[in-house]
Design an enzyme around this catalytic site. Sequence first.
Site, PDB file in Angstrom:
ATOM      1  N   LEU A   2       0.858  -1.180   0.000  1.00 23.44           N
ATOM      2  CA  LEU A   2       0.000   0.000   0.000  1.00 23.44           C
ATOM      3  C   LEU A   2       0.898   1.234   0.000  1.00 23.44           C
ATOM      4  CD1 LEU A   2      -2.894  -0.644   2.574  1.00 23.44           C
ATOM      5  CD2 LEU A   2      -3.122  -0.327   0.104  1.00 23.44           C
ATOM      6  N   ASP A   3       0.599   2.199  -0.880  1.00 23.28           N
ATOM      7  CA  ASP A   3       1.349   3.450  -0.882  1.00 23.28           C
ATOM      8  C   ASP A   3       1.187   4.162   0.460  1.00 23.28           C
ATOM      9  OD1 ASP A   3       2.200   3.093  -3.482  1.00 23.28           O
ATOM     10  OD2 ASP A   3       0.629   4.336  -4.365  1.00 23.28           O
ATOM     11  N   PRO A   4       2.137   5.022   0.823  1.00 20.61           N
ATOM     12  CA  PRO A   4       1.990   5.774   2.079  1.00 20.61           C
ATOM     13  C   PRO A   4       0.691   6.568   2.169  1.00 20.61           C
ATOM     14  CG  PRO A   4       4.242   5.930   1.296  1.00 20.61           C
ATOM     15  CD  PRO A   4       3.467   5.219   0.211  1.00 20.61           C
ATOM     16  N   ILE A   5       0.193   7.084   1.034  1.00 19.98           N
ATOM     17  CA  ILE A   5      -1.036   7.876   1.049  1.00 19.98           C
ATOM     18  C   ILE A   5      -2.259   7.024   1.379  1.00 19.98           C
ATOM     19  CG2 ILE A   5      -1.541   7.611  -1.420  1.00 19.98           C
ATOM     20  CD1 ILE A   5      -2.501  10.462  -1.499  1.00 19.98           C
ATOM     21  N   ALA A   6      -2.147   5.715   1.171  1.00 18.42           N
ATOM     22  CA  ALA A   6      -3.296   4.820   1.315  1.00 18.42           C
ATOM     23  C   ALA A   6      -3.493   4.370   2.753  1.00 18.42           C
ATOM     24  CB  ALA A   6      -3.124   3.608   0.410  1.00 18.42           C
TER      25      ALA A   6
END
Length: 309
Positions: free
Chosen positions: A37-41
């Site tokens: 998962l991307d950090p933004i997610a």
Amino acid sequence: MNGALVINKDRGLTSHDVVLRVRRLVRERSVGHLGTLDPIATGVLPLLVGAATRLQQFYSARRKRYEGRIRFGFATDTYDAEGHALGEDTRPSLTRAALEPHLAGLTGKLEQVPPPYSAKKVEGVAAYERARRREKFTLKPVPVEVYRFELGRVEGAYADFLIECAAGTYIRSLVHDLGQRAGPGAHLVEICRTASGEFTLEDALTLEQLESAAREERLPQVLIPMAELLPDLPQAEVNPGLERRLRHGGKIELTESQIRPGAIGAPIDSDAWKPFRLRVFNQQRQLVAIAQAIVPRVFQPVVVLPAPA
């Protein structure tokens, strides 16, 4: 500890950050996640723990489900809100009726170009590293599959969405492509993974909840045991003699009556062809192996799990 933990990841953390914290909490080196998962997610980040990490290969094609928010009006270089704007903000006032016709070409089997800020390698170097150095490069399209791309509330320049897709699909690229089709450009503002295969947000614990469980010595109660993993695979129970044969890598023969179907529900795996595999249990209902048919009713173990101490 052998099994799975489902973490509800906070925004700002990398998937590796979560793995490191969980390793410390459960005091187990063998911990691996089932899809970055991307950090933004935020949302569902399943982790396999201990001997269950041997099952990781069987999760590579699991479907993912996401909910989030799109901001129309301009694109960014990262395809999300963390990046730099690639033009003036047109501040559109959109409607769902105006956007939905552009979704048709973004479902089904697609050739998708990954975002320039991604881990895809270009001549051995991650694309994001080249992008940060402002290098010019080209990313090749990769085959992906999108099962659902639906819009929810649309208000002004913002639209909520639900996407269900195969593993390997970049949601940022889908959002960027929708912005290009719709005209004003778009980028991802918020995203939450609500399901990854059989694991859902309802199953998930925050890291704080996991820390509390560790302090209170309740980790066994929040761990999903190996016997409950891969519930969609058929299963069979074997006697001690066949169990010993499996544990030594030998083939076994089963009757049709010994093989029971897996759980039936909403699809959780991709539609791609896969060999017939099943979960093999001993008479104590402990998972012994994942076995694969080599001829009808004859199975060879693909992965053998350690016998309980």
